[in-house]
Design a protein around this motif. Sequence first.
Motif, PDB file in Angstrom:
ATOM      1  N   ALA A 171     -26.232  48.160 -34.082  1.00 39.33           N
ATOM      2  CA  ALA A 171     -24.873  48.618 -34.398  1.00 39.33           C
ATOM      3  C   ALA A 171     -24.131  47.546 -35.187  1.00 39.33           C
ATOM      4  CB  ALA A 171     -24.123  48.962 -33.118  1.00 39.33           C
ATOM      5  N   ALA A 172     -24.332  46.290 -34.797  1.00 40.32           N
ATOM      6  CA  ALA A 172     -23.728  45.189 -35.541  1.00 40.32           C
ATOM      7  C   ALA A 172     -24.281  45.133 -36.957  1.00 40.32           C
ATOM      8  CB  ALA A 172     -23.985  43.873 -34.815  1.00 40.32           C
ATOM      9  N   GLU A 173     -25.607  45.269 -37.094  1.00 39.64           N
ATOM     10  CA  GLU A 173     -26.239  45.219 -38.411  1.00 39.64           C
ATOM     11  C   GLU A 173     -25.740  46.348 -39.307  1.00 39.64           C
ATOM     12  OE1 GLU A 173     -30.468  44.984 -38.273  1.00 39.64           O
ATOM     13  OE2 GLU A 173     -30.498  43.317 -36.851  1.00 39.64           O
ATOM     14  N   ASP A 174     -25.659  47.549 -38.771  1.00 37.48           N
ATOM     15  CA  ASP A 174     -25.225  48.698 -39.555  1.00 37.48           C
ATOM     16  C   ASP A 174     -23.780  48.515 -40.026  1.00 37.48           C
ATOM     17  OD1 ASP A 174     -25.596  51.333 -40.667  1.00 37.48           O
ATOM     18  OD2 ASP A 174     -24.387  52.125 -39.025  1.00 37.48           O
ATOM     19  N   THR A 175     -22.922  48.023 -39.141  1.00 39.78           N
ATOM     20  CA  THR A 175     -21.534  47.795 -39.518  1.00 39.78           C
ATOM     21  C   THR A 175     -21.444  46.748 -40.622  1.00 39.78           C
ATOM     22  OG1 THR A 175     -20.796  48.352 -37.280  1.00 39.78           O
ATOM     23  CG2 THR A 175     -19.263  47.101 -38.653  1.00 39.78           C
ATOM     24  N   LEU A 176     -22.248  45.704 -40.526  1.00 42.44           N
ATOM     25  CA  LEU A 176     -22.249  44.666 -41.552  1.00 42.44           C
ATOM     26  C   LEU A 176     -22.695  45.225 -42.895  1.00 42.44           C
ATOM     27  CD1 LEU A 176     -22.085  41.713 -42.468  1.00 42.44           C
ATOM     28  CD2 LEU A 176     -24.382  41.381 -41.545  1.00 42.44           C
ATOM     29  N   LEU A 177     -23.776  45.995 -42.900  1.00 46.54           N
ATOM     30  CA  LEU A 177     -24.283  46.558 -44.157  1.00 46.54           C
ATOM     31  C   LEU A 177     -23.243  47.429 -44.835  1.00 46.54           C
ATOM     32  CD1 LEU A 177     -27.960  47.616 -43.346  1.00 46.54           C
ATOM     33  CD2 LEU A 177     -27.178  45.655 -44.671  1.00 46.54           C
ATOM     34  N   ARG A 178     -22.573  48.266 -44.057  1.00 43.44           N
ATOM     35  CA  ARG A 178     -21.618  49.216 -44.648  1.00 43.44           C
ATOM     36  C   ARG A 178     -20.293  48.558 -44.998  1.00 43.44           C
ATOM     37  NH1 ARG A 178     -23.877  54.379 -44.031  1.00 43.44           N
ATOM     38  NH2 ARG A 178     -25.644  54.376 -42.597  1.00 43.44           N
ATOM     39  N   LEU A 227     -21.467  39.932 -34.423  1.00 43.77           N
ATOM     40  CA  LEU A 227     -21.347  39.325 -35.739  1.00 43.77           C
ATOM     41  C   LEU A 227     -20.358  38.175 -35.622  1.00 43.77           C
ATOM     42  CD1 LEU A 227     -20.880  42.521 -37.982  1.00 43.77           C
ATOM     43  CD2 LEU A 227     -22.996  41.217 -37.648  1.00 43.77           C
ATOM     44  N   VAL A 228     -20.659  37.058 -36.280  1.00 49.91           N
ATOM     45  CA  VAL A 228     -19.747  35.918 -36.318  1.00 49.91           C
ATOM     46  C   VAL A 228     -19.671  35.412 -37.742  1.00 49.91           C
ATOM     47  CG1 VAL A 228     -19.188  33.629 -35.427  1.00 49.91           C
ATOM     48  CG2 VAL A 228     -20.368  35.270 -33.944  1.00 49.91           C
ATOM     49  N   THR A 229     -18.456  35.122 -38.206  1.00 50.85           N
ATOM     50  CA  THR A 229     -18.265  34.559 -39.536  1.00 50.85           C
ATOM     51  C   THR A 229     -17.167  33.521 -39.494  1.00 50.85           C
ATOM     52  OG1 THR A 229     -17.801  35.068 -41.878  1.00 50.85           O
ATOM     53  CG2 THR A 229     -16.631  36.369 -40.220  1.00 50.85           C
ATOM     54  N   ASP A 230     -17.201  32.611 -40.455  1.00 49.04           N
ATOM     55  CA  ASP A 230     -16.141  31.616 -40.584  1.00 49.04           C
ATOM     56  C   ASP A 230     -15.177  31.989 -41.691  1.00 49.04           C
ATOM     57  OD1 ASP A 230     -15.049  29.221 -39.548  1.00 49.04           O
ATOM     58  OD2 ASP A 230     -15.809  28.087 -41.257  1.00 49.04           O
ATOM     59  N   ASP A 231     -15.360  33.180 -42.282  1.00 50.63           N
ATOM     60  CA  ASP A 231     -14.539  33.665 -43.390  1.00 50.63           C
ATOM     61  C   ASP A 231     -13.521  34.663 -42.839  1.00 50.63           C
ATOM     62  OD1 ASP A 231     -13.479  35.074 -45.551  1.00 50.63           O
ATOM     63  OD2 ASP A 231     -15.349  35.080 -46.682  1.00 50.63           O
ATOM     64  N   PRO A 232     -12.245  34.291 -42.734  1.00 52.36           N
ATOM     65  CA  PRO A 232     -11.252  35.200 -42.136  1.00 52.36           C
ATOM     66  C   PRO A 232     -11.112  36.523 -42.885  1.00 52.36           C
ATOM     67  CG  PRO A 232     -10.381  32.966 -42.281  1.00 52.36           C
ATOM     68  CD  PRO A 232     -11.658  32.985 -43.073  1.00 52.36           C
ATOM     69  N   GLU A 233     -11.212  36.486 -44.214  1.00 54.24           N
ATOM     70  CA  GLU A 233     -11.081  37.722 -44.996  1.00 54.24           C
ATOM     71  C   GLU A 233     -12.237  38.671 -44.696  1.00 54.24           C
ATOM     72  OE1 GLU A 233     -10.786  39.215 -49.678  1.00 54.24           O
ATOM     73  OE2 GLU A 233     -10.522  37.090 -49.162  1.00 54.24           O
ATOM     74  N   LEU A 234     -13.464  38.149 -44.708  1.00 56.91           N
ATOM     75  CA  LEU A 234     -14.613  38.977 -44.354  1.00 56.91           C
ATOM     76  C   LEU A 234     -14.509  39.419 -42.906  1.00 56.91           C
ATOM     77  CD1 LEU A 234     -17.389  40.216 -44.917  1.00 56.91           C
ATOM     78  CD2 LEU A 234     -18.413  37.981 -44.405  1.00 56.91           C
ATOM     79  N   GLY A 235     -14.038  38.529 -42.029  1.00 58.14           N
ATOM     80  CA  GLY A 235     -13.881  38.885 -40.624  1.00 58.14           C
ATOM     81  C   GLY A 235     -12.927  40.045 -40.438  1.00 58.14           C
ATOM     82  N   ALA A 236     -11.841  40.067 -41.214  1.00 54.38           N
ATOM     83  CA  ALA A 236     -10.874  41.166 -41.118  1.00 54.38           C
ATOM     84  C   ALA A 236     -11.504  42.477 -41.579  1.00 54.38           C
ATOM     85  CB  ALA A 236      -9.633  40.843 -41.944  1.00 54.38           C
ATOM     86  N   GLU A 237     -12.326  42.419 -42.641  1.00 44.14           N
ATOM     87  CA  GLU A 237     -12.997  43.636 -43.118  1.00 44.14           C
ATOM     88  C   GLU A 237     -13.980  44.143 -42.058  1.00 44.14           C
ATOM     89  OE1 GLU A 237     -14.807  43.223 -46.948  1.00 44.14           O
ATOM     90  OE2 GLU A 237     -13.169  41.996 -47.722  1.00 44.14           O
ATOM     91  N   LEU A 238     -14.731  43.224 -41.464  1.00 41.71           N
ATOM     92  CA  LEU A 238     -15.687  43.613 -40.426  1.00 41.71           C
ATOM     93  C   LEU A 238     -14.966  44.206 -39.221  1.00 41.71           C
ATOM     94  CD1 LEU A 238     -18.061  40.516 -40.621  1.00 41.71           C
ATOM     95  CD2 LEU A 238     -18.669  42.875 -41.247  1.00 41.71           C
ATOM     96  N   ALA A 239     -13.836  43.612 -38.836  1.00 37.62           N
ATOM     97  CA  ALA A 239     -13.074  44.125 -37.700  1.00 37.62           C
ATOM     98  C   ALA A 239     -12.544  45.528 -37.981  1.00 37.62           C
ATOM     99  CB  ALA A 239     -11.920  43.176 -37.370  1.00 37.62           C
ATOM    100  N   PHE A 240     -12.118  45.782 -39.220  1.00 36.91           N
ATOM    101  CA  PHE A 240     -11.666  47.126 -39.588  1.00 36.91           C
ATOM    102  C   PHE A 240     -12.796  48.136 -39.420  1.00 36.91           C
ATOM    103  CE2 PHE A 240     -11.540  50.513 -42.750  1.00 36.91           C
ATOM    104  CZ  PHE A 240     -10.320  51.119 -42.448  1.00 36.91           C
ATOM    105  N   HIS A 241     -13.988  47.780 -39.915  1.00 29.66           N
ATOM    106  CA  HIS A 241     -15.120  48.695 -39.806  1.00 29.66           C
ATOM    107  C   HIS A 241     -15.623  48.809 -38.364  1.00 29.66           C
ATOM    108  CE1 HIS A 241     -15.218  48.386 -44.220  1.00 29.66           C
ATOM    109  NE2 HIS A 241     -15.830  49.543 -44.166  1.00 29.66           N
ATOM    110  N   GLN A 242     -15.510  47.736 -37.593  1.00 29.20           N
ATOM    111  CA  GLN A 242     -15.874  47.823 -36.175  1.00 29.20           C
ATOM    112  C   GLN A 242     -15.069  48.929 -35.496  1.00 29.20           C
ATOM    113  OE1 GLN A 242     -14.107  44.947 -33.553  1.00 29.20           O
ATOM    114  NE2 GLN A 242     -16.017  44.640 -32.414  1.00 29.20           N
ATOM    115  N   ASN A 243     -13.765  48.969 -35.763  1.00 35.27           N
ATOM    116  CA  ASN A 243     -12.909  50.001 -35.179  1.00 35.27           C
ATOM    117  C   ASN A 243     -13.156  51.356 -35.821  1.00 35.27           C
ATOM    118  OD1 ASN A 243     -10.693  51.120 -33.657  1.00 35.27           O
ATOM    119  ND2 ASN A 243      -9.444  50.939 -35.505  1.00 35.27           N
TER     120      ASN A 243
END
Length: 380
Positions: A79-86, A213-229
């Motif tokens: 699920a983490a991998e799929d969210t990252l890809l998309r 998923l863990v990242t040190d990039d806040p902008e990418l982290g915000a995009e990932l968090a949006f897709h997580q939800n």
Amino acid sequence: MTYGFDTVAIHAGQEPEARTGAVVPPIYQTSTYAQDEVGAPRAGYEYSRSANPTRDALQECLAAIEGGRVGLAFASGLAAEDTLLRTVCRPGDHVIIPDDAYGGTFRLFAKVAERWGLAWTAARISDVDAVRAAVQPGRTRMIWAETPTNPLLGIADIAGLAALARDVAARLVVDNTFASPYLQQPLALGADVVVHSTTKYLGGHSDVVGGALVTDDPELGAELAFHQNAMGAVNGPFDAWLTLRGIKTLGVRMERHCDNAERIVEFLDHHPAVRQVLYPGHRDHPGHETAAKQMRRFGGMVSFRAAGGAAEAVRICNRARLFVLAESLGGVESLIEHPGRMTHASAAGSPLEVPGDLVRLSVGIETVDDLLADLDQALG
């Protein structure tokens, strides 16, 4: 003040609960939260798919132990991998994956993402030049590395791949499941995102399924968090709590996993029923020097090839008793499996097919002499 790994694992995201002083974060087993008035949720919580205090505690801890700024927890590693890809890729983009990737990862790319329009190429991830040769200029958006790889225990040069990824404007993703954050810190070596199946070493007790998923990039982290939800593949509060509990003992468990694995490798090296042992701690392992530079120790995963071929590999798996015949890995109990017919069956007939004579061990933390005796009888 800077704390050591074990201190961070025990305390990050886990301050005593404000209302009662509970030392262990509560399990907030709720789907929704009361609002004092329309648009004014208490403490920012509205609905547990979007945010849950127990999951937030886990996510803060995940970020801390990987040295990142954003951690996100999911219902499973895939699920983490799929969210990252998309999040990162679009139809028509291209991704490079290891030529011995985990079977579930291969299936996600070959059977799901490919139909969505994502192209992929399998390359020897331990060879930066081979990965470079697989790059499709202007199209490659992601280099996907496992290190050590599953199940052949290949080693990728994380810093080298990070430099390559920067050169071609791609993201470097490192699946750190086998090593765990205790043994390896990919973000510090230049990776953009770290992926985990938290089912494995982070949970550590074979009682929970999850991903991260863990990242040190806040902008990418915000995009990932949006897709997580938006995609909704989050883990429940009890699963988050179990994972958080497992992380507390990660450091001490990994030391024992490594101790036991080293003893087992030494035993297998001298057994006539074993043709080859695959372990990055071996000085003759092609990735040993790289592993020694980027890992604290060499891990609890061991693979070997049976001298008697594929049929004998299956028989060895079937004869084991203390080593439980089961898929998955990273728990306190030792597991044995035949990748070709179990975890990597989805890769059969593909360029990622694993050798039929391969046996994979997840070495647990039992008394090592008992594990050695069981292997001795299983090998015959």
